[in-house]
Design a protein around this motif. Structure first.
Motif, mmCIF file in Angstrom:
data_model
loop_
_atom_site.group_PDB
_atom_site.id
_atom_site.type_symbol
_atom_site.label_atom_id
_atom_site.label_comp_id
_atom_site.label_asym_id
_atom_site.label_seq_id
_atom_site.Cartn_x
_atom_site.Cartn_y
_atom_site.Cartn_z
ATOM 1 N N GLY A 90 -4.970 -6.721 -14.841
ATOM 2 C CA GLY A 90 -5.291 -5.411 -15.433
ATOM 3 C C GLY A 90 -4.869 -4.085 -14.678
ATOM 4 N N GLY A 91 -4.563 -4.350 -13.502
ATOM 5 C CA GLY A 91 -4.001 -3.174 -12.815
ATOM 6 C C GLY A 91 -2.674 -2.644 -13.391
ATOM 7 N N GLY A 92 -2.298 -1.370 -12.988
ATOM 8 C CA GLY A 92 -1.093 -0.842 -13.457
ATOM 9 C C GLY A 92 -1.234 0.846 -12.838
ATOM 10 N N LEU A 93 -0.042 1.569 -13.352
ATOM 11 C CA LEU A 93 0.270 2.917 -12.756
ATOM 12 C C LEU A 93 -0.071 3.794 -14.091
ATOM 13 C CD1 LEU A 93 1.555 5.166 -11.294
ATOM 14 C CD2 LEU A 93 3.723 4.542 -12.607
ATOM 15 N N LEU A 119 -8.719 2.419 -16.731
ATOM 16 C CA LEU A 119 -8.197 1.083 -16.779
ATOM 17 C C LEU A 119 -9.106 0.083 -16.699
ATOM 18 C CD1 LEU A 119 -5.312 1.066 -13.878
ATOM 19 C CD2 LEU A 119 -5.076 0.469 -16.368
ATOM 20 N N ARG A 120 -9.005 -1.067 -17.182
ATOM 21 C CA ARG A 120 -10.339 -2.127 -17.126
ATOM 22 C C ARG A 120 -9.527 -3.373 -16.410
ATOM 23 N NH1 ARG A 120 -13.433 -5.663 -21.588
ATOM 24 N NH2 ARG A 120 -11.595 -6.717 -21.471
ATOM 25 N N ALA A 164 -5.228 1.665 -4.869
ATOM 26 C CA ALA A 164 -5.408 0.564 -3.846
ATOM 27 C C ALA A 164 -4.985 -0.864 -4.600
ATOM 28 C CB ALA A 164 -6.808 0.545 -3.359
ATOM 29 N N VAL A 165 -5.016 -1.830 -3.734
ATOM 30 C CA VAL A 165 -5.036 -3.102 -4.604
ATOM 31 C C VAL A 165 -6.328 -3.414 -4.445
ATOM 32 C CG1 VAL A 165 -4.339 -5.520 -4.094
ATOM 33 C CG2 VAL A 165 -3.117 -3.728 -3.382
ATOM 34 N N TYR A 166 -6.859 -4.010 -5.748
ATOM 35 C CA TYR A 166 -8.115 -4.259 -6.081
ATOM 36 C C TYR A 166 -8.223 -5.993 -6.195
ATOM 37 C CZ TYR A 166 -9.272 0.524 -7.294
ATOM 38 O OH TYR A 166 -9.696 1.827 -7.108
ATOM 39 N N THR A 212 -4.998 -7.179 -7.697
ATOM 40 C CA THR A 212 -4.005 -6.429 -8.499
ATOM 41 C C THR A 212 -3.976 -4.923 -8.221
ATOM 42 O OG1 THR A 212 -3.863 -6.043 -10.928
ATOM 43 C CG2 THR A 212 -6.003 -5.592 -10.170
ATOM 44 N N GLN A 213 -2.658 -4.467 -8.377
ATOM 45 C CA GLN A 213 -2.505 -3.068 -7.736
ATOM 46 C C GLN A 213 -2.932 -2.022 -8.974
ATOM 47 O OE1 GLN A 213 -0.727 -1.856 -4.931
ATOM 48 N NE2 GLN A 213 -1.301 0.062 -5.601
ATOM 49 N N VAL A 214 -3.535 -1.208 -8.378
ATOM 50 C CA VAL A 214 -4.049 0.139 -9.203
ATOM 51 C C VAL A 214 -3.406 1.462 -8.522
ATOM 52 C CG1 VAL A 214 -5.844 1.834 -10.017
ATOM 53 C CG2 VAL A 214 -6.119 -0.735 -10.155
ATOM 54 N N THR A 215 -2.304 2.281 -9.297
ATOM 55 C CA THR A 215 -1.852 3.196 -8.945
ATOM 56 C C THR A 215 -2.174 4.384 -9.574
ATOM 57 O OG1 THR A 215 -0.074 2.067 -7.815
ATOM 58 C CG2 THR A 215 0.440 4.259 -7.956
ATOM 59 N N VAL A 216 -2.725 5.535 -9.024
ATOM 60 C CA VAL A 216 -2.924 6.824 -9.913
ATOM 61 C C VAL A 216 -2.174 7.894 -9.405
ATOM 62 C CG1 VAL A 216 -4.993 8.273 -10.788
ATOM 63 C CG2 VAL A 216 -5.488 5.722 -10.086
ATOM 64 N N SER A 217 -1.538 8.365 -10.157
ATOM 65 C CA SER A 217 -0.676 9.604 -9.926
ATOM 66 C C SER A 217 -1.229 10.722 -10.256
ATOM 67 C CB SER A 217 0.839 9.592 -10.546
ATOM 68 O OG SER A 217 0.570 9.625 -12.095
#
Length: 126
Positions: free
Chosen positions: A7-10, A17-18, A91-93, A120-125
């Motif tokens: 479920g991670g993403g950019l 995100l969920r 971060a990586v969750y 799972t990688q979460v990236t917030v710009s």
């Protein structure tokens, strides 16, 4: 017990995100579940925890009011709904499971959890 997080993403700041974490193995409903995260160059930190049998929930101060943890014991899955995301949430969750119930004084400690997902990688710009 095996844990598979996804479920991670950019996303952009302010988005949602969920994350999902599917568990294999027995006694899912009897296991305390948690989410941790690790940003580059930083230690793994506690994000959230949900008691076994879908009980009380707990959050790090940095995510309280924005993130919601939940579990579906019928699907052996724990979720992390993340709203109003900030760049510092990048971060990586990781999801994690206890051998059973984790005592409250230990829920923020990674060492209290016996099983870990792959992250799972979460990236917030900004």
């Amino acid at each position: 017990v095996q844990l598979q997080a996804c479920g991670g993403g950019l996303v952009q700041a302010g988005d949602s995100l969920r994350l999902s974490c599917a568990a294999s193995g027995d006694n899912f409903r009897g296991r305390s579940m948690g989410w941790f995260r690790q940003a580059p160059g930083k230690e793994r930190e506690f994000v959230s925890h949900i008691r076994s049998f879908g009980g009380h929930t707990y959050y790090a101060d940095s995510v309280s009011g924005r993130f919601t943890i939940s579990r579906d014991n019928a699907k052996n899955t724990v979720y992390l709904q993340m709203n109003s995301l900030k760049p510092e949430d990048t971060a990586v969750y990781y999801c994690a499971a206890g051998n059973g119930r984790i005592i409250l004084s230990e829920i923020e400690r990674a060492r209290a959890y016996a099983y870990w997902g792959q992250g799972t990688q979460v990236t917030v710009s900004s």
